[in-house]
Design an enzyme around this catalytic site. Structure first.
Site, PDB file in Angstrom:
ATOM      1  CG  HIS A 213       4.474   6.429  -9.803  1.00  0.00           C
ATOM      2  ND1 HIS A 213       4.636   5.483  -8.818  1.00  0.00           N
ATOM      3  CD2 HIS A 213       5.515   7.290  -9.674  1.00  0.00           C
ATOM      4  CE1 HIS A 213       5.729   5.778  -8.115  1.00  0.00           C
ATOM      5  NE2 HIS A 213       6.282   6.864  -8.630  1.00  0.00           N
ATOM      6  CG  HIS A 240       2.770  -3.330  -9.303  1.00  0.00           C
ATOM      7  ND1 HIS A 240       1.635  -2.627  -9.596  1.00  0.00           N
ATOM      8  CD2 HIS A 240       2.371  -4.561  -8.934  1.00  0.00           C
ATOM      9  CE1 HIS A 240       0.576  -3.404  -9.400  1.00  0.00           C
ATOM     10  NE2 HIS A 240       0.997  -4.592  -9.008  1.00  0.00           N
ATOM     11  CD  GLU A 280       7.857   5.950  -5.507  1.00  0.00           C
ATOM     12  OE1 GLU A 280       8.779   5.814  -6.326  1.00  0.00           O
ATOM     13  OE2 GLU A 280       7.186   4.999  -5.077  1.00  0.00           O
ATOM     14  NE  ARG A 296      15.507   3.415  -3.455  1.00  0.00           N
ATOM     15  CZ  ARG A 296      14.858   3.557  -4.594  1.00  0.00           C
ATOM     16  NH1 ARG A 296      15.368   4.282  -5.577  1.00  0.00           N
ATOM     17  NH2 ARG A 296      13.682   3.001  -4.792  1.00  0.00           N
ATOM     18  CB  VAL A 299      16.184   3.961 -11.548  1.00  0.00           C
ATOM     19  CG1 VAL A 299      16.515   3.631 -12.993  1.00  0.00           C
ATOM     20  CG2 VAL A 299      16.502   2.791 -10.630  1.00  0.00           C
TER      21      VAL A 299
HETATM   22  P1  ADP Z   1       6.957  -0.618  -4.383  1.00  0.00           P
HETATM   23  O1  ADP Z   1       7.567  -0.046  -3.159  1.00  0.00           O
HETATM   24  O2  ADP Z   1       6.917  -2.120  -4.396  1.00  0.00           O
HETATM   25  O3  ADP Z   1       7.507  -0.038  -5.649  1.00  0.00           O
HETATM   26  P2  ADP Z   1       4.692   1.221  -4.447  1.00  0.00           P
HETATM   27  O4  ADP Z   1       3.803   1.406  -3.279  1.00  0.00           O
HETATM   28  O5  ADP Z   1       5.714   2.275  -4.722  1.00  0.00           O
HETATM   29  O6  ADP Z   1       5.417  -0.216  -4.324  1.00  0.00           O
HETATM   30  O7  ADP Z   1       3.836   1.002  -5.743  1.00  0.00           O
HETATM   31  C1  ADP Z   1       4.398   0.654  -6.988  1.00  0.00           C
HETATM   32  C2  ADP Z   1       3.363   0.772  -8.073  1.00  0.00           C
HETATM   33  O8  ADP Z   1       2.264  -0.115  -7.807  1.00  0.00           O
HETATM   34  C3  ADP Z   1       2.724   2.150  -8.204  1.00  0.00           C
HETATM   35  O9  ADP Z   1       3.485   3.021  -8.969  1.00  0.00           O
HETATM   36  C4  ADP Z   1       1.400   1.799  -8.866  1.00  0.00           C
HETATM   37  O10 ADP Z   1       1.574   1.533 -10.226  1.00  0.00           O
HETATM   38  C5  ADP Z   1       1.030   0.497  -8.216  1.00  0.00           C
HETATM   39  N1  ADP Z   1       0.197   0.766  -7.020  1.00  0.00           N
HETATM   40  C6  ADP Z   1       0.608   0.901  -5.744  1.00  0.00           C
HETATM   41  N2  ADP Z   1      -0.430   1.157  -4.922  1.00  0.00           N
HETATM   42  C7  ADP Z   1      -1.537   1.189  -5.699  1.00  0.00           C
HETATM   43  C8  ADP Z   1      -2.934   1.401  -5.461  1.00  0.00           C
HETATM   44  N3  ADP Z   1      -3.386   1.632  -4.225  1.00  0.00           N
HETATM   45  N4  ADP Z   1      -3.772   1.360  -6.530  1.00  0.00           N
HETATM   46  C9  ADP Z   1      -3.347   1.112  -7.773  1.00  0.00           C
HETATM   47  N5  ADP Z   1      -2.047   0.894  -8.061  1.00  0.00           N
HETATM   48  C10 ADP Z   1      -1.151   0.927  -7.063  1.00  0.00           C
END
Ligand code: ADP
Length: 452
Positions: A213, A240, A280, A296, A299
């Site tokens: 990430h 996550h 992101e 925003r 953290v």
């Molecule tokens: P949220 O808004 O709930 O935080 P995100 O879309 O930002 O959700 O995703 C949070 C985390 O979930 C990512 O940092 C990653 O670790 C995991 N994640 C999200 N999408 C994927 C994906 N397509 N494949 C693998 N992991 C994912």
């Protein structure tokens, strides 16, 4: 050019460490701060240190920190010119941002329409794809039926991830390994999304096997000036959710860094986005895939501050008041390395939350050590809110020095009376995979289970 002075008085619509963080920036700028608080937070540090404070309701966040009417009333009573929402609570609520502006008060963040657009993760992916940003393969829009979900999954190939359009905090997400699991995943994800966001709309993405990430911090003023402040690697996650963040990412080459920063900056200019924001991405095999934009302060913003020497909250206040950035991309330099540990009031093995009275408290110090926390000895951590109680952020000349300094600082940190995740941080920072910088978003879960 002369510019209006930054605000006289700012209301901070948040609690805990981030309320204190914003208060500190205000004070250093000569801006008066107003704290709002629930009855559970009457003795909180942000209330004690603010110039004024107003109680906005009972402990439940829905009746206090999420109570837009109470917060707007407080801002009106004390004549605040601006509201900083921090993160969480109302920070990404477009209706709240619009209400604030309708009351003639500045919302310290982006325009309501940008918050609304990016809050819909399907719409956000669409506009980003149109702006030339690569996105994770998946459904073009929300999936309405099981058949449609199955068709998308067949098309992109298993495993897939069912996600909530209104998602956040890792909720409403389900991995699907084979066609038989689709129906179940859709109904659990939908139920979770309805409970968490009041919106059960879902979409589907390819589930990446070992992504990192990586996110890019941007800053934009009202005059079309946009800069990026490099990236943060937030791949150390549990459920996550980010646990450790660092800047710069140990995985990126200078060319990749420049390229992803350029892509993000170009998109921000195209959208006409203002104030602070974060793109992101998941990063796998040298490729970036956009997942969402956070409209925003985040953290983990301190790791960027430590390597760039820029106070992001100060900049948010300045640009919200109409001041130009006053510097360009060539003026941004990334120096050394920074790592942040999110410390939660939780059992470090079971992750059961551990609110209660803090006994002895001693925060670490020394060169390059920063503690963002509202804790103090005798403080009672209330059971009603997020379990994060402190962020320990350390800067060093390079990643190794930084990590050693962080290990040293964690050993000094005393938080008696409640359980914290400090022992987990100590273990993970000493693990060969973390030392090598060789980890992805799935690594920590395996590490916690003792698998590596
Ligand atoms: P949220 O808004 O709930 O935080 P995100 O879309 O930002 O959700 O995703 C949070 C985390 O979930 C990512 O940092 C990653 O670790 C995991 N994640 C999200 N999408 C994927 C994906 N397509 N494949 C693998 N992991 C994912």
């Amino acid at each position: 050019m002369s510019h209006p002075p930054v605000f006289h008085k700012v209301l901070i619509a948040n609690r805990g460490e981030i309320a204190l963080r914003i208060l500190r920036a205000c004070r250093e700028m000569g801006v008066l701060s107003v704290a709002v608080h629930s009855t559970a937070d009457a003795n909180a540090m942000h209330v004690r240190l603010a110039d004024e404070s107003i109680c906005i309701g009972p402990p439940a966040a829905s009746e206090s920190y999420l109570n837009a009417a109470a917060i707007l009333t407080a801002a009106t009573i004390c004549n605040a010119e601006a509201i900083h929402p921090g993160y969480g609570f109302l920070a990404e609520n477009a209706d709240f941002a619009a209400m604030v502006e309708e009351h003639g008060i500045s919302f310290i963040g982006p325009a309501p329409e940008h918050i609304r657009l990016m809050g819909d993760k399907v719409a956000a992916k669409r506009v980003c794809r149109e702006a030339g940003i690569p996105v994770v393969p998946g459904s073009d829009g929300p999936v309405e039926s099981e058949d449609q979900a199955r068709a998308v999954a067949d098309d992109i190939g298993y495993p897939v991830l069912v996600k909530a359009t209104a998602g956040g905090g890792g909720r409403g997400m389900k991995v699907v390994n084979e066609p038989d699991e689709i129906a179940n995943a859709l109904s659990t994800a939908r139920a979770e999304a309805v409970a968490a966001f009041g919106n059960g709309e879902l979409y589907i993405e390819k589930y990446l096997a070992r992504p990192r990430h990586i996110e890019v911090q941007i800053l934009a003023d009202l005059h079309g000036n946009v800069v990026h402040l490099g990236e943060r690697d937030c791949s150390v996650q549990r459920r996550h959710q980010k646990v450790v963040e660092e800047a710069p990412s140990p995985a990126l080459s200078p060319n990749e860094r420049e390229e992803i920063g350029r892509v993000a900056t170009t998109a921000v200019k195209r959208f006409g986005y203002r104030n602070a924001g974060t793109f992101e991405f998941l990063y796998e095999d040298g490729k970036f895939y956009f997942i969402e934009m956070n409209t925003r302060l985040q953290v983990e913003h301190p790791v960027t501050e430590m390597v760039c020497g820029i106070d992001l909250v100060r900049e948010m206040l300045r640009v919200a008041s109409g001041a130009p950035l006053g510097y360009g991309q060539k003026d941004i330099n990334i120096n050394g390395h920074a790592i942040e540990c999110r410390i939660n009031a939780e059992n470090p093995e079971t992750f059961a939350s551990s609110p209660g009275r803090v006994g002895d408290y001693h925060a670490p110090g020394g060169l390059g050590v920063r503690v963002d926390s509202a804790l103090y000895g005798g403080y009672v951590v209330p059971p009603y809110y997020d379990s994060m109680i402190a962020k320990l952020i350390v800067h060093g000349n390079n990643r190794d020095d930084c990590r050693m300094r962080l290990v040293r600082a964690l050993r000094e940190y005393v938080i008696d009376g409640i359980e914290t995740t400090i022992p987990l941080h100590q273990r993970l920072l000493e693990s060969p995979r973390f030392i090598a910088g060789d980890y992805d978003v799935h690594w920590l879960e395996k590490f916690v289970r003792g698998e590596n």
